[in-house]
Design a protein around this motif. Structure first.
Motif, PDB file in Angstrom:
ATOM      1  N   HIS A 136       3.971  15.365  -3.991  1.00 50.24           N
ATOM      2  CA  HIS A 136       3.658  14.366  -5.006  1.00 50.24           C
ATOM      3  C   HIS A 136       4.465  13.085  -4.823  1.00 50.24           C
ATOM      4  O   HIS A 136       3.934  11.971  -4.993  1.00 50.24           O
ATOM      5  CB  HIS A 136       3.910  14.955  -6.400  1.00 50.24           C
ATOM      6  CG  HIS A 136       3.400  14.101  -7.509  1.00 50.24           C
ATOM      7  ND1 HIS A 136       4.168  13.145  -8.130  1.00 50.24           N
ATOM      8  CD2 HIS A 136       2.166  14.047  -8.094  1.00 50.24           C
ATOM      9  CE1 HIS A 136       3.444  12.545  -9.058  1.00 50.24           C
ATOM     10  NE2 HIS A 136       2.230  13.074  -9.065  1.00 50.24           N
ATOM     11  N   ASP A 137       5.726  13.191  -4.486  1.00 46.78           N
ATOM     12  CA  ASP A 137       6.529  11.974  -4.332  1.00 46.78           C
ATOM     13  C   ASP A 137       6.117  11.183  -3.101  1.00 46.78           C
ATOM     14  O   ASP A 137       6.095   9.948  -3.115  1.00 46.78           O
ATOM     15  CB  ASP A 137       8.031  12.300  -4.307  1.00 46.78           C
ATOM     16  CG  ASP A 137       8.408  13.328  -3.244  1.00 46.78           C
ATOM     17  OD1 ASP A 137       7.508  14.060  -2.766  1.00 46.78           O
ATOM     18  OD2 ASP A 137       9.613  13.420  -2.905  1.00 46.78           O
ATOM     19  N   VAL A 138       5.746  11.887  -2.024  1.00 51.37           N
ATOM     20  CA  VAL A 138       5.324  11.186  -0.798  1.00 51.37           C
ATOM     21  C   VAL A 138       4.028  10.422  -1.039  1.00 51.37           C
ATOM     22  O   VAL A 138       3.831   9.331  -0.505  1.00 51.37           O
ATOM     23  CB  VAL A 138       5.161  12.190   0.360  1.00 51.37           C
ATOM     24  CG1 VAL A 138       4.618  11.503   1.609  1.00 51.37           C
ATOM     25  CG2 VAL A 138       6.491  12.865   0.670  1.00 51.37           C
ATOM     26  N   GLN A 139       3.146  10.962  -1.879  1.00 51.76           N
ATOM     27  CA  GLN A 139       1.875  10.299  -2.152  1.00 51.76           C
ATOM     28  C   GLN A 139       2.072   8.870  -2.644  1.00 51.76           C
ATOM     29  O   GLN A 139       1.262   7.980  -2.339  1.00 51.76           O
ATOM     30  CB  GLN A 139       1.090  11.091  -3.206  1.00 51.76           C
ATOM     31  CG  GLN A 139       0.653  12.478  -2.799  1.00 51.76           C
ATOM     32  CD  GLN A 139       0.190  13.294  -3.991  1.00 51.76           C
ATOM     33  OE1 GLN A 139      -0.340  12.760  -4.960  1.00 51.76           O
ATOM     34  NE2 GLN A 139       0.410  14.606  -3.929  1.00 51.76           N
ATOM     35  N   ALA A 140       3.128   8.638  -3.415  1.00 52.79           N
ATOM     36  CA  ALA A 140       3.339   7.326  -4.033  1.00 52.79           C
ATOM     37  C   ALA A 140       4.289   6.425  -3.249  1.00 52.79           C
ATOM     38  O   ALA A 140       4.494   5.262  -3.624  1.00 52.79           O
ATOM     39  CB  ALA A 140       3.861   7.512  -5.450  1.00 52.79           C
ATOM     40  N   GLY A 156      -0.340  18.004  -9.119  1.00 50.94           N
ATOM     41  CA  GLY A 156       0.252  18.074  -7.786  1.00 50.94           C
ATOM     42  C   GLY A 156      -0.349  17.089  -6.802  1.00 50.94           C
ATOM     43  O   GLY A 156       0.267  16.759  -5.785  1.00 50.94           O
ATOM     44  N   ILE A 157      -1.560  16.617  -7.071  1.00 50.43           N
ATOM     45  CA  ILE A 157      -2.225  15.635  -6.216  1.00 50.43           C
ATOM     46  C   ILE A 157      -2.467  14.351  -7.021  1.00 50.43           C
ATOM     47  O   ILE A 157      -3.278  13.493  -6.651  1.00 50.43           O
ATOM     48  CB  ILE A 157      -3.556  16.223  -5.674  1.00 50.43           C
ATOM     49  CG1 ILE A 157      -4.132  15.413  -4.511  1.00 50.43           C
ATOM     50  CG2 ILE A 157      -4.587  16.395  -6.779  1.00 50.43           C
ATOM     51  CD1 ILE A 157      -3.364  15.546  -3.238  1.00 50.43           C
ATOM     52  N   GLY A 158      -1.711  14.191  -8.124  1.00 53.61           N
ATOM     53  CA  GLY A 158      -1.972  13.136  -9.097  1.00 53.61           C
ATOM     54  C   GLY A 158      -1.930  11.720  -8.561  1.00 53.61           C
ATOM     55  O   GLY A 158      -2.807  10.900  -8.875  1.00 53.61           O
ATOM     56  N   ALA A 159      -0.918  11.373  -7.783  1.00 54.92           N
ATOM     57  CA  ALA A 159      -0.829  10.003  -7.273  1.00 54.92           C
ATOM     58  C   ALA A 159      -1.975   9.702  -6.307  1.00 54.92           C
ATOM     59  O   ALA A 159      -2.508   8.585  -6.282  1.00 54.92           O
ATOM     60  CB  ALA A 159       0.515   9.796  -6.566  1.00 54.92           C
ATOM     61  N   PHE A 160      -2.370  10.692  -5.545  1.00 55.76           N
ATOM     62  CA  PHE A 160      -3.515  10.514  -4.636  1.00 55.76           C
ATOM     63  C   PHE A 160      -4.800  10.348  -5.443  1.00 55.76           C
ATOM     64  O   PHE A 160      -5.644   9.514  -5.129  1.00 55.76           O
ATOM     65  CB  PHE A 160      -3.616  11.714  -3.696  1.00 55.76           C
ATOM     66  CG  PHE A 160      -4.620  11.544  -2.590  1.00 55.76           C
ATOM     67  CD1 PHE A 160      -4.402  10.678  -1.546  1.00 55.76           C
ATOM     68  CD2 PHE A 160      -5.808  12.278  -2.605  1.00 55.76           C
ATOM     69  CE1 PHE A 160      -5.331  10.522  -0.525  1.00 55.76           C
ATOM     70  CE2 PHE A 160      -6.741  12.135  -1.592  1.00 55.76           C
ATOM     71  CZ  PHE A 160      -6.506  11.242  -0.544  1.00 55.76           C
ATOM     72  N   ALA A 184       0.834  -1.190   0.000  1.00 54.28           N
ATOM     73  CA  ALA A 184       0.000   0.000   0.000  1.00 54.28           C
ATOM     74  C   ALA A 184       0.878   1.253   0.000  1.00 54.28           C
ATOM     75  O   ALA A 184       1.934   1.295   0.643  1.00 54.28           O
ATOM     76  CB  ALA A 184      -0.907  -0.004   1.206  1.00 54.28           C
ATOM     77  N   SER A 185       0.421   2.265  -0.709  1.00 50.89           N
ATOM     78  CA  SER A 185       1.127   3.539  -0.739  1.00 50.89           C
ATOM     79  C   SER A 185       0.597   4.459   0.361  1.00 50.89           C
ATOM     80  O   SER A 185      -0.405   4.165   1.019  1.00 50.89           O
ATOM     81  CB  SER A 185       0.927   4.211  -2.099  1.00 50.89           C
ATOM     82  OG  SER A 185      -0.437   4.591  -2.242  1.00 50.89           O
ATOM     83  N   VAL A 186       1.270   5.590   0.529  1.00 53.83           N
ATOM     84  CA  VAL A 186       0.781   6.594   1.479  1.00 53.83           C
ATOM     85  C   VAL A 186      -0.634   7.024   1.090  1.00 53.83           C
ATOM     86  O   VAL A 186      -1.501   7.189   1.955  1.00 53.83           O
ATOM     87  CB  VAL A 186       1.740   7.807   1.504  1.00 53.83           C
ATOM     88  CG1 VAL A 186       1.120   8.971   2.273  1.00 53.83           C
ATOM     89  CG2 VAL A 186       3.073   7.410   2.119  1.00 53.83           C
ATOM     90  N   SER A 187      -0.881   7.192  -0.198  1.00 51.17           N
ATOM     91  CA  SER A 187      -2.224   7.582  -0.646  1.00 51.17           C
ATOM     92  C   SER A 187      -3.256   6.532  -0.278  1.00 51.17           C
ATOM     93  O   SER A 187      -4.363   6.864   0.184  1.00 51.17           O
ATOM     94  CB  SER A 187      -2.219   7.805  -2.165  1.00 51.17           C
ATOM     95  OG  SER A 187      -1.429   8.911  -2.514  1.00 51.17           O
TER      96      SER A 187
END
Length: 617
Positions: free
Chosen positions: A165-169, A28-32, A3-6
């Motif tokens: 953005h990087d933290v989201q993934a 900017g919120i793309g991965a989420f 699982a990712s942070v998102s």
């Protein structure tokens, strides 16, 4: 798959009881956004509502909090999306609503290097948020999100979680390992059912019991305490005034409930403040202190969960930090039942006369369009059980306060202390998402409707199929080609005439716009057409827009006209106000109707007094 942070954040939202979020996508919120899409495909019980603008997202989240008592959640991309949400978040802050905003950010590796759409979001949101924090590592995500929810609920305001953005993934660790540098948190809210100490409860009872003319001023913060307020008022014979956002807390059927206070309030509420000897403020930060009793006239106490709001508008002798419902439940056993209900009876009789005056004002015929009071009067008569009504800033708020009566089970709201324009449409849409089985009515001026209201009819079209249980959604547009509230404020506050360059609103076929989207559009150009339009709208199981060509010159008269109000208006009209003749004519009609009703009341009182004297003789 790890699982990712998102993924974790989405699951944590569900643990916090969130079933609906209001968002607008972006890189900017793309991965989420991608994780939200996967959650929808997996049917994980989180509805994503995308209106037409980020400002609508945050206003809808605020409205969701107001109508449900839950935390509202809004989502947007980095700088431009986050900036667009500010207005709705300020609405949450100024009306004390728990909202959590999740905002994207550029990757952590690029922060401070002036890349596209990078800005200092923590500094941006520092003023509006009760809590704002950037998540820079997966191990931090749980504690930050939980703290945001707890703080929003406890401090009654918006909290902002910034997700680069990087933290989201990034991969999310399966469990938090005990460490001095890692907080292990829980998705459990803090209790707000706060009751003051027994000594303060006893002192509050002494203040109320000693009064003979007690008035309760009730705000939105007293929501959920209706039964306790009515019981306390029954014991001490109190009259009840509600702040505009507290209108729904006390049903309009209560005879000694005199509705609102101030410029858009009632004369009986003004009279209560002029004559009461005890003032009890319940969950309200009523901002217009000039309408409260003169200092020293009334003993006063206040009950509120926001300590910074207490003792701020009136010199109270006791401030009780507590939940209104819990505090009244503790207080009621200490109240002495009064046998003298003359004050409460006087308040109720005054309200009966006021209702007659409001009807008389609504039934006046004006020559330059439909009487806007007539629109609200006829709307009020047809509101079905459990209806939800939203109003916008401007004269719609005046007519909402004067003519809409929220009976038991109904509710209504608007942007309060911020009083932002355009809020009525996202409020109404959020209410329909929360309660799809209920009829929702949006009342809005043409200026506000042109801001984002017209766009939000597209949101309604997109989601209408999800409201199959009751698709009835009614929009009433006051179409007078003028920013009417501001025009009147220019006259009454600054003695300036109407300024067409700034005030004129380009005329649009609003009914035609509704028809273009596949809805029912009704055009009302005369007073005689109002009733039929309302009957048609409430008979239609679908979306109806009433394009009411209302007069811009009907005055939003306060219950008592001050010398400054009259003087400034006169000076403005002498400066060649473009609507001078219409304003003079319609103001004269309104004042005449007001005078006739008040004369009738005086004659009735004199007649009653004569009968009593005859009986004594």
């Amino acid at each position: 798959m790890t699982a990712s942070v998102s993924d974790f954040v989405i699951e944590r939202l569900r643990e916090w009881g969130i079933r609906r979020v209001f968002g607008y996508p972006g890189d900017g919120i793309g991965a989420f956004d991608g994780a939200l899409g996967a959650a929808e495909r997996a049917d994980r019980g989180l509805q994503y509502v995308r209106p037409t603008h980020e400002e609508a997202c945050s206003l809808m989240a605020t409205a969701h909090a107001k109508f449900t008592g839950e935390v509202g959640v809004c989502i947007a991309t980095s700088s431009p999306g986050g900036f667009h949400m500010l207005n709705g978040l300020y609405d949450a802050k100024m009306d004390n609503q728990p909202v959590v905003a999740i905002v994207g950010q550029q990757p952590t590796t690029s922060l401070g290097t002036f890349v596209q759409q990078e800005s200092n979001l923590e500094r941006t949101f520092a003023d509006v948020a009760v809590y704002v924090q950037t998540v820079v590592t997966p191990a931090q995500a749980q504690a930050v999100l939980d703290t945001a929810f707890r703080t929003a609920r406890l401090r009654l305001g918006p909290a902002v979680v910034i997700l680069p953005h990087d933290v989201q993934a990034m991969d999310m660790p399966e469990m938090q390992v005990p460490s001095a540098s890692i907080a292990r948190s829980s998705a459990v809210a803090a209790s707000t059912s706060i009751t003051p100490p027994a000594a303060d409860i006893a002192r509050a009872a002494e203040i109320i019991n000693s009064g003979s003319r007690v008035s309760f001023l009730v705000g939105h913060g007293a929501g959920g305490a209706t039964d306790e307020i009515l019981e306390a008022a029954s014991l001490c014979g109190a009259g009840i005034v509600t702040a505009l956002r507290g209108k729904h807390v006390i049903p309009s059927e209560v005879p000694h409930h005199t509705q609102q206070l101030g410029l858009l309030g009632s004369l009986p509420s003004t009279e209560q403040m002029s004559d009461c000897d005890t003032l009890v403020m319940l969950g309200t930060n009523y901002p217009y202190s000039e309408f409260l009793p003169p200092s020293g006239q009334a003993r006063a106490l206040q009950i509120d969960l926001k300590p910074e709001h207490m003792g701020l508008r009136y010199p109270t002798e006791l401030n009780l930090w507590g939940d209104v419902r819990a505090t009244l439940a503790a207080l009621i056993p200490h109240l002495t039942r009064t046998e003298d209900l003359s004050w409460q009876k006087q308040v109720a009789e005054s309200m009966e006369s006021w209702e007659q005056e409001m009807e008389a004002q609504a039934m006046l015929t004006v020559e330059d369009g439909v009487n806007p009071r007539r629109v609200f009067h006829e709307l009020n008569k047809r509101l079905p059980p459990r209806a939800i009504v939203t109003a916008d800033a401007g004269t719609t708020a005046d007519w909402y306060g004067h003519h809409i009566r929220l009976r038991e089970g109904m509710t209504g709201d608007l942007s309060g202390r911020l009083a932002t324009m355009l809020g009525a449409m996202p409020y109404a849409t959020a209410a329909k998402f929360a309660f799809p089985e209920r009829t929702v009515v949006c009342t809005i001026g043409d200026g506000a409707f042109q801001m984002l209201g017209m766009n939000e009819l597209i949101t309604v079209k997109r989601h209408l199929e999800s409201w199959v249980e009751n698709p009835q959604f009614i929009v009433v547009v006051l179409h007078n080609d003028d920013l009417t509230q501001v025009s009147w404020e220019m006259r009454t506050q600054d003695a300036d005439p109407l300024w067409p360059t700034a005030q004129d609103v380009e005329s649009v076929d609003y009914a035609g716009w509704a028809e273009l989207l596949g809805f029912t559009g009704l055009r009302v150009t005369e007073d005689s057409e109002v009733e039929e339009a309302m009957e048609t709208a409430f008979a239609h199981r679908g979306v109806t827009l009433i394009d009411a060509r209302t007069s811009r010159s009907v005055p939003p008269l306060p219950p008592r006209i001050s010398r400054e109000f009259a003087k400034n208006t006169g000076i403005a009209l002498l400066q060649e106000d473009p609507a001078r003749s219409e304003v003079v004519r319609d103001s004269a009609k309104a004042l005449l109707a007001e005078g006739v009703e008040r004369a009738r009341k005086t004659m009735h009182i004199d007649h009653e007094r004569d009968l009593e004297e005859d009986q004594e003789h």
